[in-house]
Write an enzyme that holds these catalytic residues in place. Structure first.
Site, PDB file in Angstrom:
ATOM      1  N   GLU A 145      -3.357  -3.106   1.960  1.00 21.28           N
ATOM      2  CA  GLU A 145      -2.846  -3.096   0.704  1.00 21.28           C
ATOM      3  C   GLU A 145      -1.691  -4.079   0.491  1.00 21.28           C
ATOM      4  OE1 GLU A 145      -1.560   0.044  -3.167  1.00 21.28           O
ATOM      5  OE2 GLU A 145      -0.818   0.121  -0.948  1.00 21.28           O
ATOM      6  N   HIS A 175      -2.563   1.040   3.894  1.00 23.42           N
ATOM      7  CA  HIS A 175      -1.823   0.868   2.586  1.00 23.42           C
ATOM      8  C   HIS A 175      -0.310   0.999   2.751  1.00 23.42           C
ATOM      9  CE1 HIS A 175      -5.041   0.945  -0.709  1.00 23.42           C
ATOM     10  NE2 HIS A 175      -5.610   0.304   0.381  1.00 23.42           N
ATOM     11  N   GLU A 176       0.464   0.318   2.010  1.00 24.31           N
ATOM     12  CA  GLU A 176       2.031   0.585   2.033  1.00 24.31           C
ATOM     13  C   GLU A 176       2.592   0.063   3.700  1.00 24.31           C
ATOM     14  OE1 GLU A 176       0.456   3.103  -0.735  1.00 24.31           O
ATOM     15  OE2 GLU A 176       0.369   3.927   1.353  1.00 24.31           O
ATOM     16  N   GLU A 221      -4.193   0.130  -8.821  1.00 25.75           N
ATOM     17  CA  GLU A 221      -3.367   1.424  -9.007  1.00 25.75           C
ATOM     18  C   GLU A 221      -2.076   1.342 -10.111  1.00 25.75           C
ATOM     19  OE1 GLU A 221      -1.779   3.373  -5.568  1.00 25.75           O
ATOM     20  OE2 GLU A 221      -0.374   1.708  -4.926  1.00 25.75           O
ATOM     21  N   GLU A 240       5.438  -3.594  -3.528  1.00 27.22           N
ATOM     22  CA  GLU A 240       4.592  -3.497  -4.877  1.00 27.22           C
ATOM     23  C   GLU A 240       5.536  -3.830  -6.096  1.00 27.22           C
ATOM     24  OE1 GLU A 240       3.663   0.517  -4.179  1.00 27.22           O
ATOM     25  OE2 GLU A 240       1.938   0.038  -2.553  1.00 27.22           O
ATOM     26  N   ASN A 298      10.161   2.346  -7.489  1.00 26.54           N
ATOM     27  CA  ASN A 298       8.754   2.299  -6.364  1.00 26.54           C
ATOM     28  C   ASN A 298       9.009   3.610  -5.393  1.00 26.54           C
ATOM     29  OD1 ASN A 298       7.270   1.725  -3.769  1.00 26.54           O
ATOM     30  ND2 ASN A 298       6.513   0.564  -5.271  1.00 26.54           N
ATOM     31  N   HIS A 313      -9.495   9.480   4.999  1.00 28.80           N
ATOM     32  CA  HIS A 313      -8.057   9.003   4.270  1.00 28.80           C
ATOM     33  C   HIS A 313      -6.976   9.896   5.019  1.00 28.80           C
ATOM     34  CE1 HIS A 313      -4.888   9.527   0.949  1.00 28.80           C
ATOM     35  NE2 HIS A 313      -5.040   8.293   1.391  1.00 28.80           N
ATOM     36  N   HIS A 314      -6.193   9.092   5.573  1.00 30.39           N
ATOM     37  CA  HIS A 314      -4.898   9.438   6.196  1.00 30.39           C
ATOM     38  C   HIS A 314      -3.618   9.112   5.566  1.00 30.39           C
ATOM     39  CE1 HIS A 314      -7.198   9.661  10.561  1.00 30.39           C
ATOM     40  NE2 HIS A 314      -7.479  10.764   9.726  1.00 30.39           N
TER      41      HIS A 314
END
Length: 701
Positions: A501, A482-483, A507, A170, A192, A412-413
């Site tokens: 992501e 994500h991540e 974001e 990111e 980050n 969402h987890h």
């Protein structure tokens, strides 16, 4: 599906041991050779120009004096050609050709009698190669100290890079000469939630470069399975990149057991930037689909309770009563609601209503489950259970209400990096989804990893992501991680990997902003490995209007945000802004409603990394096309031909463009909408503002 397999005759040089391999169209030529000390090397040419100079191959093993670096002889070579066409479950095109010439070099290390195969596949758009360790007596279990794959550059290319980091991608991209990477590294490493930068000259893949003579070169990897993610460490005196694997908690790079195949190392190249975007090498180097019934895997257009938390307007957590939370012990039923918790039943119903009214498929809700009060930065193991809602979120009522409106709910987890905890709960979490009609999950890995000391991109975590994906397939669940580690084409094998992501997304526009040309770089870098859940569609650029304490600005125009639904390919597309902002610009919002998420064909009309990307895509099972142009930092006039349209047909084009005075910073909401009749003979000339662009829907009349 057509498959052709036949032998190619190879040329053996009389001067030294060397074998050549050519691409099917003859543009690429690869030569494998052994140095006098038995070091394996390769070099690559494109249109008779050297692309990769002589580069070494091999491994340094832990506690091994000899290692797999030299003293090799060639036992055998096998050369074949392969040609097939296959149909992805979803994608940018309905059919993909997989056509390559292959050379497998069987090596034996003379002193140790250990064996290693280097397999090269040369396509019309580049090279893939990997190492293979067959079953053998002298090499069974071994630990990689470092992979020593080299990519020797021919000059001081311009590169689009982000810092090498074991925990995050990111970052904003830096454009510089290779020789300038070291001097720009410190400034490039921005804060980050979890990061472990390599420093020095380490960069991440996919790495995009351009030579002084106009050759575009992309370095990446494909089929990352049971192995750490590869970074690239630059010898900036000799301009040689060398692989640098993500270590584990002990500093080791990989625990391997023969037989074993590494991921593929990929080099995509062309003298036309559009060819880089069109390449399917990454997908073709992955195994075919392993999910027999794919009827439940469907592209998704969604909205969600998300942006309001990202901007600070609302919160994920339910109460301010508790400085810490213990699941199963903390009494949320008698806690005082904070009044800012967004994931409440009535508010979510508003999103469901909006989704149903405007034809969306699903609604994502973050912050629905208990534990958000102390979820981040505590190295907390038992942080979420993924099944217990806050008192103001009625799972059954939401499920029934969404079902009555024809809307799916997206789960969402967030793991908070506690992967041990996620795996502990994963079966129950997926079963909970099955029981309540959730067909897709957005998983998150924010923060440092537990087990402590492991990194997001190490072998252990790569195996976790794969485990979660395969377990999801058993439950017929699509995954948007994500991540997680950046994708490497595994979606061909497991098409339930509907999104990732793994880069700096929208974001960050609420965290101080992205560079206005960020979205003209991502298609050449992060998206080479697979689609990104970039979450576009922001219409209100002044974040302080949502949260007076947040002075961030979204560095894009509305026309640019519309274009991203075409240029930033994903089968999972979010309209990320708040419904009230879309209600202010319903004429522009119409494009988001109309644009497809699954494609029959894609045409790359214009492309230059960092400057502009213009793409046309044909919606699957229709005659409709959609065009997007994302522009960089300078005002630019785009000229495109619509010759991809069917000859003899008339279409209505609706053009969403920047107004004359539009600018991503000073006038981002200025746009025009025009309609005109077009045919395959039509040409369009449109001006894009700095940080702007345009979007066009082209419908059959």
């Amino acid at each position: 599906m057509k498959k052709i397999l036949f032998t190619i005759f190879m040329v053996v040089s009389s001067l030294s041991y060397a074998q050549q391999l050519k691409s099917p169209n003859g543009d690429f030529s690869m030569e494998f050779s052994l140095l006098k000390d038995g070091t394996p090397t390769y070099k690559l040419e494109y249109k008779k120009k050297t692309l990769i100079k002589e580069s070494k191959l091999g491994f340094e093993l832990k506690d091994d004096e000899k290692s797999l670096l030299k003293d090799f002889s060639v036992e055998d070579t096998k050369a074949t050609s392969f040609d097939e066409s296959w149909k992805p479950v979803w994608g940018e095109v309905a059919e993909i050709r997989n056509h390559y010439n292959e050379l497998a070099v069987h090596l034996k290390q003379n002193e140790t009698d250990r064996k290693m195969i280097v397999r090269f596949r040369l396509f019309d758009d580049g090279l893939g190669f990997r190492y293979e360790f067959p079953q053998q007596e002298n090499l069974i279990y071994f630990v990689v100290k470092e992979e020593r794959t080299q990519f020797a550059m021919t000059g001081d290319h311009t590169a689009f890079w982000i810092p090498g980091d074991y925990d995050t991608q990111e970052y904003d991209y830096v454009e510089s000469k290779l020789s300038e990477i070291r001097g720009k590294m410190d400034e490039a490493i921005t804060p980050n939630a979890s990061q472990h930068p390599m420093g020095g000259t380490g960069v991440q893949t996919a790495l995009m470069m351009k030579s002084t003579d106009g050759i575009y070169i992309n370095l990446h990897e494909a089929a990352l399975i049971d192995y750490p993610a590869m970074h690239l460490n630059l010898d900036d005196e000799n301009l040689i990149f060398e692989s640098w694997l993500t270590p584990d908690a002990r500093g080791d790079k990989g625990y391997l057991q023969a037989p074993f195949n590494t991921p593929w190392r990929t080099i995509i190249a062309s003298d036309d930037a559009r060819d880089i975007l069109a390449s399917n090498i990454t997908l073709n180097l992955n195994e075919p689909n392993k999910i027999e019934d794919t009827s439940w895997i469907k592209p998704v257009k969604y909205i969600g309770v998300w942006w309001e938390m990202i901007t600070g307007k609302s919160t994920w957590f339910y109460t301010n009563d508790f400085p810490s939370v213990k699941l199963g012990e903390t009494d949320f039923e008698n806690a005082t609601p904070n009044g800012t918790h967004a994931a409440n039943t009535e508010h979510v119903k508003e999103y469901i209503d909006f989704a149903a009214k405007h034809g969306f498929d699903a609604v994502l809700v973050e912050g629905w489950n208990v534990g958000w009060e102390d979820w981040f930065g505590k190295s907390k193991d038992y942080v979420f259970d993924f099944v217990t809602p806050y008192p103001d979120f009625d799972v059954e009522e939401i499920h029934n209400y969404a079902k009555s409106k024809g809307i799916k709910m997206m789960m969402h987890h967030e793991t908070s990096g506690s992967v041990r905890n996620y795996e502990r709960h994963l079966e129950d979490a997926y079963q909970f989804m099955n029981d309540h009609g959730y067909t897709s999950v957005k998983s998150g890995y924010v923060g440092d990893i537990i087990p402590r000391g492991e990194f997001h991109y190490g072998q252990w975590m790569v195996n976790h992501y794969q485990y979660a994906l395969e377990k999801a397939a058993e439950h017929k669940i699509m995954v948007n991680a994500h991540e997680a580690v950046r994708p490497t084409g595994i979606r061909r094998t497991y098409p339930n990997l509907i999104g990732n992501e793994s880069a700096r997304g929208t974001e960050y526009q609420a965290f101080g902003g992205n560079k206005a040309n960020h979205v003209t770089v991502l298609p050449f870098t992060r998206l080479i490995g697979g689609p990104m859940d970039y979450t576009p569609g922001i219409f209100e650029m002044d974040v302080s209007k949502l949260n007076p304490d947040n002075n961030s600005h979204v560095n894009a125009t509305i026309a640019n945000q519309l274009a991203l639904y075409v240029t930033m390919y994903s089968p999972l597309q979010m309209a990320a802004d708040l419904p009230e902002h879309y209600n202010q610009f319903l004429d522009a919002f119409q494009f988001i409603k109309d644009v497809a998420v699954d494609w029959e064909d894609s045409k790359y009309l214009e492309a230059e990394p960092g400057d502009y990307v213009t793409v046309a895509r044909k919606a699957k099972d229709t005659g409709n096309w959609f065009v997007g142009n994302a522009n960089g930092l300078e005002k630019r006039t785009s000229k495109i031909s619509l010759d991809f349209l069917d000859a003899g047909k008339k279409y209505e084009a609706i053009i969403y463009a920047d107004a004359k005075d539009a600018h991503y910073k000073t006038n981002p909401q200025a746009y025009t909408i025009t309609k005109k009749t077009v045919t395959s003979k039509s040409k369009l000339k449109l001006t894009s503002a700095p940080g702007g662009g345009y979007a066009i829907s082209i419908m059959e009349k």
